[in-house]
Design a protein around this motif. Structure first.
Motif, PDB file in Angstrom:
ATOM      1  N   VAL A  56      46.908  36.127  42.400  1.00 46.71           N
ATOM      2  CA  VAL A  56      46.860  37.565  42.676  1.00 46.71           C
ATOM      3  C   VAL A  56      45.434  37.966  43.018  1.00 46.71           C
ATOM      4  CG1 VAL A  56      48.843  38.138  41.211  1.00 46.71           C
ATOM      5  CG2 VAL A  56      46.554  38.164  40.234  1.00 46.71           C
ATOM      6  N   PRO A 105      49.624  44.894  37.876  1.00 48.18           N
ATOM      7  CA  PRO A 105      50.386  43.643  37.901  1.00 48.18           C
ATOM      8  C   PRO A 105      51.899  43.795  37.893  1.00 48.18           C
ATOM      9  CG  PRO A 105      49.369  43.949  35.760  1.00 48.18           C
ATOM     10  CD  PRO A 105      48.836  45.025  36.650  1.00 48.18           C
ATOM     11  N   VAL A 155      53.340  44.399  41.488  1.00 49.33           N
ATOM     12  CA  VAL A 155      52.976  43.254  42.331  1.00 49.33           C
ATOM     13  C   VAL A 155      53.799  42.030  41.946  1.00 49.33           C
ATOM     14  CG1 VAL A 155      51.118  41.618  42.864  1.00 49.33           C
ATOM     15  CG2 VAL A 155      50.646  44.068  42.865  1.00 49.33           C
ATOM     16  N   LEU A 156      53.882  41.735  40.656  1.00 46.75           N
ATOM     17  CA  LEU A 156      54.624  40.557  40.191  1.00 46.75           C
ATOM     18  C   LEU A 156      56.131  40.737  40.361  1.00 46.75           C
ATOM     19  CD1 LEU A 156      52.484  39.764  37.032  1.00 46.75           C
ATOM     20  CD2 LEU A 156      52.565  38.448  39.161  1.00 46.75           C
ATOM     21  N   TYR A 162      56.774  40.081  44.012  1.00 44.58           N
ATOM     22  CA  TYR A 162      56.567  38.657  44.304  1.00 44.58           C
ATOM     23  C   TYR A 162      57.764  37.825  43.826  1.00 44.58           C
ATOM     24  CZ  TYR A 162      54.447  34.055  44.509  1.00 44.58           C
ATOM     25  OH  TYR A 162      54.194  32.731  44.800  1.00 44.58           O
ATOM     26  N   SER A 210      45.046  34.668  38.262  1.00 40.93           N
ATOM     27  CA  SER A 210      46.426  34.285  38.559  1.00 40.93           C
ATOM     28  C   SER A 210      47.279  34.588  37.337  1.00 40.93           C
ATOM     29  CB  SER A 210      46.517  32.811  38.941  1.00 40.93           C
ATOM     30  OG  SER A 210      46.029  31.989  37.912  1.00 40.93           O
TER      31      SER A 210
END
Length: 142
Positions: free
Chosen positions: A63, A71, A74-75, A78, A122
């Motif tokens: 990231v 996060p 975003v996660l 993903y 990460s």
């Protein structure tokens, strides 16, 4: 891991994520790689500790180092994209700032731990799989 074990893990992950494109490919005696189509997602390892056989799927997610990075969204985006499953959600953990949790609907998947190495940030997604999760053999996803 023998052929039967690999088939069970393959079937379990396909069913769990609702994705027939997931493949488990053996890589030595106690390891396997997990793919979705051509994408190598991470590694599955065997744990025979305390006489109980279990497995751990480990996926590294790079990231941005931007301190303003949020996060959770975003996660979530993903993981939904990688596993092709819109029901995956990432949530914060009460009293924990070094990790977040992943779910499919209400079913707990695993934990994503923050790792900062050599200035690069990460998340490490750890998905535990118990031997009892594999009982009943492989289940094909249509």
């Amino acid at each position: 891991m023998d052929v039967q074990e690999v088939r069970k893990l393959d079937g379990y992950l396909k069913k769990l994520f609702g994705n027939a494109q997931i493949r488990v490919v053996p890589k030595g005696q106690d390891k396997a790689e997990v793919f979705v189509g051509p994408d190598d997602l991470g590694e599955l390892t065997v744990d025979d500790e305390d006489g109980e056989r279990s497995y751990n799927f480990r996926m590294v997610i790079q990231v941005s180092n931007d301190p303003g990075l949020q996060p959770v969204p975003v996660l979530t985006t993903y993981l939904r994209g990688k596993f092709d499953n819109e029901n995956i959600r990432v949530v914060t953990r009460p009293k924990k700032t070094d990790s977040v949790e992943a779910y499919i609907g209400e079913e707990f998947l695993g934990v994503l731990f923050v790792e900062i190495e050599k200035g690069r940030k990460s998340y490490i997604f750890e998905l535990p799989i118990l031997d009892v999760d594999l009982e009943g053999g492989p289940t094909e996803v249509e």
